[in-house]
Structure formats: C-alpha cells, structure tokens
Design an enzyme around this catalytic site. Structure first.
Site, PDB file in Angstrom:
ATOM      1  N   SER A  46       0.792  -1.240   0.000  1.00 35.70           N
ATOM      2  CA  SER A  46       0.000   0.000   0.000  1.00 35.70           C
ATOM      3  C   SER A  46       0.817   1.279   0.000  1.00 35.70           C
ATOM      4  O   SER A  46       0.249   2.342  -0.243  1.00 35.70           O
ATOM      5  CB  SER A  46      -0.961   0.007   1.179  1.00 35.70           C
ATOM      6  OG  SER A  46      -2.043  -0.828   0.877  1.00 35.70           O
ATOM      7  N   LYS A  49       0.522   3.215  -3.129  1.00 34.90           N
ATOM      8  CA  LYS A  49      -0.672   4.038  -3.421  1.00 34.90           C
ATOM      9  C   LYS A  49      -0.338   5.523  -3.462  1.00 34.90           C
ATOM     10  O   LYS A  49      -0.928   6.280  -4.227  1.00 34.90           O
ATOM     11  CB  LYS A  49      -1.759   3.768  -2.373  1.00 34.90           C
ATOM     12  CG  LYS A  49      -2.328   2.353  -2.465  1.00 34.90           C
ATOM     13  CD  LYS A  49      -3.179   1.991  -1.254  1.00 34.90           C
ATOM     14  CE  LYS A  49      -3.798   0.603  -1.442  1.00 34.90           C
ATOM     15  NZ  LYS A  49      -4.367   0.047  -0.223  1.00 34.90           N
ATOM     16  N   TYR A 171      -2.961  -2.880 -10.291  1.00 35.56           N
ATOM     17  CA  TYR A 171      -2.832  -2.705  -8.838  1.00 35.56           C
ATOM     18  C   TYR A 171      -2.010  -3.841  -8.203  1.00 35.56           C
ATOM     19  O   TYR A 171      -1.125  -3.593  -7.380  1.00 35.56           O
ATOM     20  CB  TYR A 171      -4.246  -2.611  -8.242  1.00 35.56           C
ATOM     21  CG  TYR A 171      -4.283  -2.604  -6.750  1.00 35.56           C
ATOM     22  CD1 TYR A 171      -3.957  -1.452  -6.029  1.00 35.56           C
ATOM     23  CD2 TYR A 171      -4.641  -3.743  -6.031  1.00 35.56           C
ATOM     24  CE1 TYR A 171      -3.974  -1.455  -4.639  1.00 35.56           C
ATOM     25  CE2 TYR A 171      -4.670  -3.747  -4.651  1.00 35.56           C
ATOM     26  CZ  TYR A 171      -4.334  -2.600  -3.963  1.00 35.56           C
ATOM     27  OH  TYR A 171      -4.355  -2.604  -2.594  1.00 35.56           O
ATOM     28  N   TYR A 223      -5.077   4.035   7.380  1.00 33.98           N
ATOM     29  CA  TYR A 223      -6.430   3.455   7.431  1.00 33.98           C
ATOM     30  C   TYR A 223      -7.160   3.844   8.710  1.00 33.98           C
ATOM     31  O   TYR A 223      -7.154   5.001   9.100  1.00 33.98           O
ATOM     32  CB  TYR A 223      -6.366   1.915   7.293  1.00 33.98           C
ATOM     33  CG  TYR A 223      -5.371   1.465   6.276  1.00 33.98           C
ATOM     34  CD1 TYR A 223      -5.577   1.769   4.936  1.00 33.98           C
ATOM     35  CD2 TYR A 223      -4.221   0.791   6.632  1.00 33.98           C
ATOM     36  CE1 TYR A 223      -4.656   1.384   3.985  1.00 33.98           C
ATOM     37  CE2 TYR A 223      -3.299   0.401   5.682  1.00 33.98           C
ATOM     38  CZ  TYR A 223      -3.526   0.698   4.372  1.00 33.98           C
ATOM     39  OH  TYR A 223      -2.614   0.327   3.453  1.00 33.98           O
TER      40      TYR A 223
END
Ligand code: GLN
Length: 288
Positions: A46, A49, A171, A223
């Site tokens: 992640s 990202k 992705y 998150y």
C-alpha cells in the site's frame, strides 16, 4: 518485535522473516542515517498508493479528485461497505478502492504498459534503478485478490472504473514491486521537499499536488488507525501490509521503517513503535 502477525491473506507475504527490522532517515539536505536490515527486500504494497497517485497527478490526472471526497474512511483498507452508501465513490486514494481507481486511470493500454510508465516515474527518483515485480507475490495476490476484484467491479457499475480486470491487474503489479527501506526513504524525498527531488533538482509534482499527496498521508495513510497514529507520531505517513511505513517530515526528511509483523489494523507494530519513539525524541510531530 514479536508482538504482531505476518500478513497471510496474501500467502506469499507470510514467508517474510519476522526478525528483520530497519530504520532509515534521509534529510532533504543530504544526510542519511541507516540502521538495521536496510537492504532487506519487501514488496511495495500500500505504500505504492502514494506514488501511483503522485504519478497520476503528474500526468494531468487531477480529475480524479472530483470523484473522491478525500476523507478518511474509518474502515479497514480493503472494506467495501461505504461504496454502496456512496454510489461507488471511494473515500480517498490510499484505501484499496481509491488506489484501484487510480490504477485504472494510469496511462497505458494494458497493465504492463501502465506499470512500465510507473516504474519509469520511480526510476527518476531512485538513481536510475528500475524496480522489479516480485512474480511470486504478484501470482499470490492475483490468485487470492477477489475482494479487490469486487471493489473494482462495484466501482465499474457506477461508471467510475473503465476496465476492472486491467485496473486490478495493474494494482496487483504495483503492490508487488520490490524495494527496501533505504530505497523507500530515497524515492519519497520529493514529498518532504514541496514536490522537488532535492538530490537531482527534478520537479516531480507541483507544490499544490505535493501538498495534496502529503495531507492525504496525514489523514488517510494508516487506514482506521490514522487518528491514534497522529497522536503518537504526528507525521504524515503511509503503511503497507508487507511491513513498511514511509513518514514524511515536511521540509526536513523522510523516515522509512520496516518490520513485517502487523497489528490488528494492518500496520507494522515495530515500525509504528520506532516512529513513536523517534518522533518524540526528535520532536517531529507536526502537531507539536
Ligand atoms: N496488495 C494489498 C491488498 O490489496 C495491499 C494492502 C495493504 O498494503 N494495506 O490487500
């Protein structure tokens, strides 16, 4: 060390060595401090990202900002629950749904083209080195990534994603690019320097886009643990399930931490602890 768990929902990630730990600081004026296993490889997961989002913004993809409220989700990184209430619009680019939407919009006619463009973008930030896809992690994500496929198809229903299969393939590949703690601190340096790489003077992002990317790290980078992390560390950061955390101290430095064992929210336990101690000692919190 020893109090978290290796990610296992992507089976290959469970093969990481839990005794590895690294911390690298890199200042915008050229100082580098490394400790631990700074060259132990891990996949981008992640943390990628942030960089695909920056790459998209650098190639004129701002329109994506009209389709995301840019608010923290308060949910797990791979949650689908809000997409129904919010008509397929992901909350921000740093949760899986938002990142898959970013991947859908990268330039290229297939996943490999899109990743080649992204790797070229990163190459300019890492002394000409081309990051490689870890084929085993990629195959493992591809085989098990049905939650991510569900997110992509859901957004496609609302016309927000053009090609769900290509978007998730892109992705999975970006998440499987291999780097290490030393390289992570290097490639993120422009984020700490208003969008300009201080070592090459290359402008990566406009100041406005850079501020957007860093502000989203502060509000959405960990998150549903981002609030408590803001209290403890107070530095815009982005985590990944392979165990890295990239922290950006605006105007000063990047700090990359790595340890693969995760807490219940999917963030590196030892990485967060190290950043907590360091932030306190060096008084790094932007909320200080
Ligand atoms: N590839 C991982 C996934 O989609 C990335 C998640 C993460 O690092 N939090 O589940």
């Amino acid at each position: 060390l020893g109090s978290g768990k290796l990610a296992s929902y992507i089976p290959e990630l469970a093969r990481a060595d839990p005794s590895k730990f690294a911390l690298v600081l890199r200042s915008v004026d050229g100082h580098v401090v490394r400790s631990g296993h700074a060259e132990e490889p891990f996949t981008f997961q992640s943390v990628s990202k942030v960089f695909t989002f920056c790459y998209l913004l650098s190639t004129g993809g701002d329109a994506i900002l009209d389709q995301m409220p840019c608010e923290p989700s308060g949910d797990a990184f791979h949650s689908i629950v809000r997409l129904e209430d919010e008509h397929g619009h992901p909350r921000n680019p740093y949760i899986n749904a938002g990142a898959i939407m970013v991947s859908d919009r990268l330039r290229g006619s297939n996943a490999k083209d899109k990743i080649d463009g992204f790797v070229d973008f990163l190459r300019a930030l890492s002394e000409g080195e081309r990051l490689q896809v870890d084929e085993r992690v990629y195959a493992s994500e591809f085989a098990t990534g049905n939650r991510n496929r569900a997110l992509a198809h859901y957004m496609n229903h609302y016309g927000l994603i053009d090609d769900p299969a290509m978007a998730v393939d892109t992705y999975f590949r970006q998440c499987s690019l291999t780097l290490d703690t030393a390289r992570l601190a290097r490639i993120g340096l422009f984020l700490a320097n208003r969008g300009r790489d201080p070592e090459t003077d290359h402008r990566v992002l406009t100041e406005d886009h850079n501020r957007t990317a860093v502000a989203l790290m502060a509000t959405c980078g960990l998150y549903d643990e981002v609030g408590r992390y803001a209290i403890r560390v107070g530095v815009p950061s982005k985590s990944g399930v392979s165990g890295p955390i990239l922290a950006v101290v605006p105007g000063r430095m990047t700090i990359a931490a790595y340890s693969p064992e995760l807490g219940p929210k999917g963030n590196s336990v030892a990485g967060m602890t190290a950043l907590t101690v360091l932030s306190k000692r060096l008084r790094l919190s932007v909320f200080g």
